[in-house]
Design a protein around this motif. Structure first.
Motif, short mmCIF file in Angstrom:
data_model
loop_
_atom_site.label_atom_id
_atom_site.label_comp_id
_atom_site.label_asym_id
_atom_site.label_seq_id
_atom_site.Cartn_x
_atom_site.Cartn_y
_atom_site.Cartn_z
N UNK A 98 38.03 34.34 29.96
CA UNK A 98 38.69 35.58 29.48
C UNK A 98 39.91 35.26 28.63
N UNK A 99 40.51 34.09 28.84
CA UNK A 99 41.66 33.71 28.02
C UNK A 99 41.26 33.60 26.55
N UNK A 100 40.02 33.19 26.31
CA UNK A 100 39.54 33.02 24.93
C UNK A 100 39.43 34.35 24.19
N UNK A 101 39.39 35.46 24.90
CA UNK A 101 39.32 36.78 24.24
C UNK A 101 40.60 37.57 24.45
N UNK A 102 41.68 36.87 24.84
CA UNK A 102 42.99 37.51 24.93
C UNK A 102 43.23 38.29 26.21
N UNK A 103 42.39 38.10 27.21
CA UNK A 103 42.57 38.79 28.48
C UNK A 103 43.10 37.81 29.53
N UNK A 104 43.40 38.35 30.70
CA UNK A 104 43.94 37.57 31.80
C UNK A 104 43.09 37.84 33.04
N UNK A 105 42.92 36.85 33.87
CA UNK A 105 42.26 37.04 35.16
C UNK A 105 43.14 36.47 36.26
N UNK A 106 43.25 37.19 37.36
CA UNK A 106 44.04 36.75 38.50
C UNK A 106 43.22 36.92 39.78
N UNK A 107 43.35 35.98 40.70
CA UNK A 107 42.73 36.17 42.01
C UNK A 107 43.53 37.24 42.74
N UNK A 108 42.90 38.38 42.94
CA UNK A 108 43.58 39.50 43.59
C UNK A 108 43.69 39.29 45.09
N UNK A 109 42.69 38.66 45.67
CA UNK A 109 42.71 38.45 47.11
C UNK A 109 41.41 37.86 47.59
N UNK A 110 41.44 37.37 48.81
CA UNK A 110 40.25 36.84 49.44
C UNK A 110 39.79 37.73 50.56
N UNK A 111 38.50 37.67 50.87
CA UNK A 111 37.95 38.42 51.99
C UNK A 111 37.26 37.43 52.93
#
Length: 604
Positions: A98-111
């Motif tokens: 997603x960084x390559x298209x200008x977006x960001x990803x974050x681990x929101x949480x684990x289950x």
């Protein structure tokens, strides 16, 4: 596209009418969230600073800008459960993509992701079903920061995917993509594994032989290869439009698997972009999508657990399903797949024979799927009749096979293994129950025999080992439901009951508990509702009562004088120690659980 089968259209209309009020209320709530625009834009400067605090500089700048797309990752990764171990590498792949298209990803949480195979027959199994609702709540907590414009859900196994779906639907305004990890490569053939288990149950081989067989079966990262709940989950996510086409059963740690993970991440970004293509999960998981899911379950002889999970998942979207819907669809949906326990093949053989692309093509051509649906790829199911390949390192899709590669595993709708689906509804004096018949030979689908009442798996197995079970009988296990003890699976009984059936005895199981998603050749009336702990008449049964289980007619009858049966008083429930293995933390939840036909849920 072939005209939709009339019976499927009729069941769909019935669900729409039944769900009009609850579905409308759900969509109204989603609309309110959508009207407010991206939730992160309404956070305070302090809130946003916290979100970006730990990011690398480039990502921090993007998150502090009002239009950046932030994709939340909800993951079930852990090292112990083979199906979820591959997820360790996914966040890095996703962030890079997603960084390559200008977006960001974050681990929101684990289950949490517990394994029924590890807890089978153990105290911890009593937490298994409720873990689904804990996962749903954990998903809600992960997303409660309102920091995300879309979400990727990493999950595979039994309760994990249903729990993630329930949690995701609570945030119905967010676009969502489900990302699988795939099955482990084939190991010891399932038929041989069953043979060794039965020999061990008879005392003819030792623990060392059993352990060797089990280790050869469960030998690598990925899902177990039999067609139980975990792989039924993956089939459902694909046929309901939440996976990329053909991605469900690609093995872990392969270049194609990694390419599909990256493509799923990019698809989540696309779905989150403002404008016509913005597609929240509430728009995808609608009534036709759930009907397609039931059709897929029946056509493949999938897990009985989904007679509860699909109901709970649907209720999270304001959709009310009943066992009658499953039963009526089963009458007209043909059985097209033979994978263990419905056959000797495993899920890798199914995938190689044509897999999901072939299955969805033949169901669609037969008018057995709604094509007027939205998926993560847009309108209709045409894209899901394709399968993925790598071509010079690039991910491409080609039309799936038009003929099965092995008609002993996968067949077209015009030449099914059976004209009806693999699940049946039972009704009678004990209430309602479900039975999986796709693995039960026709001569075993009707059993009339005296009841033998046991209050635990151990009690039945002790009787088996003592040589007490020498005549036809129907094993009755009451007080196994969600209110009584959390509804553990009773799969530990399968080898012993299978041995007795092979010896020529007429045997069956009747219980308000569950069997495994790999319910097998012994007829089992499960999920009896109402359960014993909720005043169900199954608690009134005594040793020697004549019972009739008839899957062909859909009956579960007590052949006792009705007046005498009605006059019985419920005996005190058996003592059960529900402390240890964390069970004491779930005491109040057991009391809140709904019945099996309404999802056996505390949240949906």
């Amino acid at each position: 596209m072939t005209t939709l089968n009339r019976a499927i259209a009729r069941v769909t209309r019935r669900i729409e009418e039944r769900s009009a009020e609850s579905r409308g209320a759900y969509l109204d709530q989603v609309a309110v969230s959508l009207e407010n625009g991206p939730r992160r834009n309404h956070l305070s400067c302090g809130n946003i600073a916290h979100i970006a605090a730990a990011c690398v500089p480039g990502e921090k700048r993007a998150l502090l800008a009002p239009k950046a797309i932030n994709v939340g990752i909800v993951t079930s990764y852990n090292d112990m459960v083979s199906a979820h171990q591959p997820f360790e590498a996914y966040p890095a792949l996703i962030k890079s993509a997603v960084r390559e298209v200008g977006a960001v990803a974050q681990v929101a949480g684990g289950v949490p992701a517990m394994c029924d195979g590890i807890t089978q027959g153990q105290d911890g199994m009593e937490l298994s079903l409720f873990s689904r609702d804990v996962i749903a709540m954990s998903t809600a907590i992960a997303l409660s920061h309102d920091a995300f414009d879309a979400a990727l859900y990493l999950g595979v196994c039994d309760k994990i995917v249903p729990g993630l779906v329930i949690g995701a639907l609570t945030f119905g305004h967010l676009p969502a993509v489900f990302v699988p990890a795939g099955p482990m490569p084939s190991g010891l053939p399932n038929k041989e594994k069953v043979r060794v288990r039965q020999l061990y149950a008879e005392g003819k081989v030792g623990r060392a032989d059993l352990l060797e067989a089990e280790a050869k079966s469960y030998h690598s990262a990925g899902t177990c290869t039999f067609y139980g709940t975990a792989n039924s989950n993956q089939m459902l996510m694909e046929i309901m439009g939440m996976h990329l086409p053909g991605s469900s059963f690609v093995n872990p740690n392969t270049p194609l698997r990694d390419a599909l993970t990256k493509a799923a991440a990019l698809r989540a970004v696309t779905l989150a972009e403002p404008g016509h293509g913005h597609t929240p999960i509430a728009q995808i998981l609608d009534i036709p999508a759930f009907v397609n899911g039931i059709v897929g379950l029946l056509a493949t002889g999938g897990s009985t657990n989904h007679t509860m999970h699909l109901i709970a998942m649907a209720r999270a979207a304001g959709i009310i399903l009943t066992w009658d819907d499953f039963s009526d669809l089963s009458d007209i949906v043909p059985l097209l797949v033979r994978a263990y326990p419905n056959g000797s093949a495993d899920i890798n053989h199914f995938h190689a024979a044509g897999g999901m692309g072939f299955l969805m093509r033949t169901l669609r051509d037969a008018g057995l799927l709604h094509d007027d649906v939205t998926t993560i790829l847009g309108e209709g199911l045409a894209a899901y009749t394709q399968e993925p390949f790598l071509e010079d390192g690039e991910l491409v899709w080609r039309d799936a096979a038009t003929e099965s590669g092995d008609d002993g595993v996968l067949r077209p709708a015009v030449n099914p293994f059976d004209p009806s689906g693999g699940l049946k509804l039972l009704d009678g004096a004990l209430g309602r129950a479900v039975i999986k018949v796709s693995a039960v030979a026709p001569e075993h689908q009707r059993v009339e025999a005296p009841a033998r009442v046991f209050h635990s798996q151990a009690a039945l197995l002790d009787a088996f080992k003592a040589g007490e079970l020498t005549e036809d009988f129907i094993a009755v296990l009451p007080y196994q439901g969600p209110k009584a003890c959390g509804m553990p699976e009773l799969h530990k009984l399968t080898p012993a009951l299978g041995v007795l059936q092979d010896r020529g005895l007429k045997v069956a199981l009747v219980t308000d508990g569950r069997m495994s998603g790999a319910s097998g050749k012994v007829p089992a009336a499960i999920h009896v509702t109402p359960e014993a702990a909720d005043g169900g008449p199954i608690a009134l049964l005594r040793d020697g009562d004549m019972l009739r289980l008839d899957a062909t007619s859909g009956r579960l009858d007590v052949l006792v004088d009705p007046a005498e049966f009605a006059s019985r008083t419920t005996p005190p429930p058996p003592y059960r120690n529900q402390r240890g293995a964390g069970r004491e933390l779930f005491t109040k939840l057991r009391g809140m659980a709904s019945g099996a036909e309404t999802g056996a849920s505390i949240v949906a």
